[in-house]
Enzyme design. Structure first.
Site, PDB file in Angstrom:
ATOM      1  N   GLU A   1       0.814  -1.183   0.063  1.00 13.60           N
ATOM      2  CA  GLU A   1      -0.030  -0.072  -0.024  1.00 13.60           C
ATOM      3  C   GLU A   1       0.858   1.198   0.046  1.00 13.60           C
ATOM      4  OE1 GLU A   1      -2.380   2.614   3.198  1.00 13.60           O
ATOM      5  OE2 GLU A   1      -2.227   0.476   3.506  1.00 13.60           O
TER       6      GLU A   1
ATOM      7  N   GLU B   1      -4.535   0.710  -3.420  1.00 15.31           N
ATOM      8  CA  GLU B   1      -3.086   1.172  -3.726  1.00 15.31           C
ATOM      9  C   GLU B   1      -1.965  -0.103  -3.319  1.00 15.31           C
ATOM     10  OE1 GLU B   1      -3.190   5.519  -1.823  1.00 15.31           O
ATOM     11  OE2 GLU B   1      -3.125   3.825  -0.012  1.00 15.31           O
TER      12      GLU B   1
ATOM     13  N   ASP C   1       0.756   3.900  -3.086  1.00 16.60           N
ATOM     14  CA  ASP C   1       0.215   5.292  -2.653  1.00 16.60           C
ATOM     15  C   ASP C   1       1.537   6.058  -3.452  1.00 16.60           C
ATOM     16  OD1 ASP C   1      -1.184   7.559  -1.243  1.00 16.60           O
ATOM     17  OD2 ASP C   1       1.042   7.647  -0.468  1.00 16.60           O
TER      18      ASP C   1
END
Length: 232
Positions: A47, A123, A51
Site C-alpha cells: 500500500e 493502492e 500510494d
C-alpha cells in the site's frame, strides 16, 4: 485467487508472474493476524508503494492535462482523486472488494464494504503491479480505470473541507489552524479516530473517521457548517 486472476486477465490484460505478490496485495492485516503461525504477509508495505506511484502518475497526468491550472488547483484535484472514498470506488469498479482476504471479525463487522480497507487494497494492488511489471503497466491500468472518470469531471465537485476552511479563515491573513486527535478506539487494524480542529488554540469543530485524514475532513466540515461567526 484464480477468480481474481481471471478478472485481471479478461478486463485489464494483466497476468501476474508472481502470484504470491498478488495474493499479498489483497491480504488485510486482520487475516494475517489470525493466521500468524502460517507467517502470511499483509498488504501494508505494498500500500505504501502503491500510494507513492499513484501520486506520481496522477500528478503527471494533471500537470500535462491542465497546463494553465495553478499549483493549488492541481493539488486540490489530485487530493480528490486519490482520497480514500475515491479509491474505494475504483476498487469496487474493478470487483476488488470480492477478493480481499479478511479476518473473521473484520468480515462480520462489514470490513468488505469499508472504504479504508478497499482504498488500501487498491493502492496495494498498484504497488504489486509495479513490482511484478513496471511503472508503464501501472500507468496503463490507471488510465483505463481512473482517468475516464477524471475527464468526466466526477471529482471537480467534491468538497475538500480542510482547504475550504483554510481559505475562509485566512482571507484576512494567516491564522494558526491545527488538527488534533482526541481519541482512538477499536483494534489496530480497524481504528476510529476522533479529531478536533483548532484555530488559535480554540476548538471550532469535531469529526470522526476510519482514518485521521477522514476525521480531519469531517472536523473541517463540522466547522464550516457551523458558520465562521461561531468559529472565531
Amino acid at each position: 485467487m484464480k477468480e481474481l486472476q481471471t478478472v485481471l486477465k479478461n478486463h485489464f490484460a494483466i497476468e501476474f508472474a508472481d502470484k504470491k505478490l498478488l495474493e499479498t496485495a489483497f491480504t488485510h492485516t486482520s487475516y494475517a493476524n489470525e493466521h500468524r503461525l502460517l507467517k502470511i504477509s499483509h498488504n501494508e508495505r505494498l500500500e505504501f508503494l502503491g500510494d507513492a506511484v499513484l501520486q506520481l502518475l496522477i500528478s503527471e497526468y494533471l500537470y500535462k492535462k491542465y497546463p494553465k491550472k495553478p499549483e493549488g488547483d492541481l493539488s486540490k484535484l489530485r487530493a480528490m482523486i486519490v482520497r480514500e472514498e475515491s479509491l474505494a470506488g475504483f476498487a469496487r469498479d474493478c470487483q476488488f472488494d470480492q477478493f480481499i482476504k479478511l479476518g473473521k471479525g473484520e468480515e462480520k463487522s462489514g470490513g468488505r464494504n469499508r472504504d479504508t480497507i478497499l482504498g488500501d487494497a487498491f493502492e496495494a494492488f498498484l504497488g504489486a503491479l509495479l513490482l511484478d511489471k513496471d511503472v508503464a503497466k501501472v500507468k496503463e491500468f490507471i488510465y483505463q480505470v481512473m482517468i475516464p472518470k477524471v475527464e468526466a469531471g466526477e471529482f471537480e465537485m467534491i468538497t475538500d473541507y480542510k482547504t475550504h476552511l483554510q481559505e475562509l479563515l485566512q482571507v484576512n491573513g494567516d491564522v494558526a489552524i491545527r488538527y488534533q486527535v482526541i481519541s482512538e478506539t477499536g483494534p489496530a487494524h480497524d481504528k476510529v479516530f476522533d479529531v478536533e480542529v483548532l484555530v488559535e488554540g480554540k476548538s471550532i469543530g469535531q469529526g470522526q473517521g476510519r482514518s485521521k485524514k477522514l476525521a480531519e475532513q469531517e472536523a473541517a466540515k463540522n466547522a464550516v457548517e457551523k458558520g465562521l461567526d461561531s468559529c472565531i
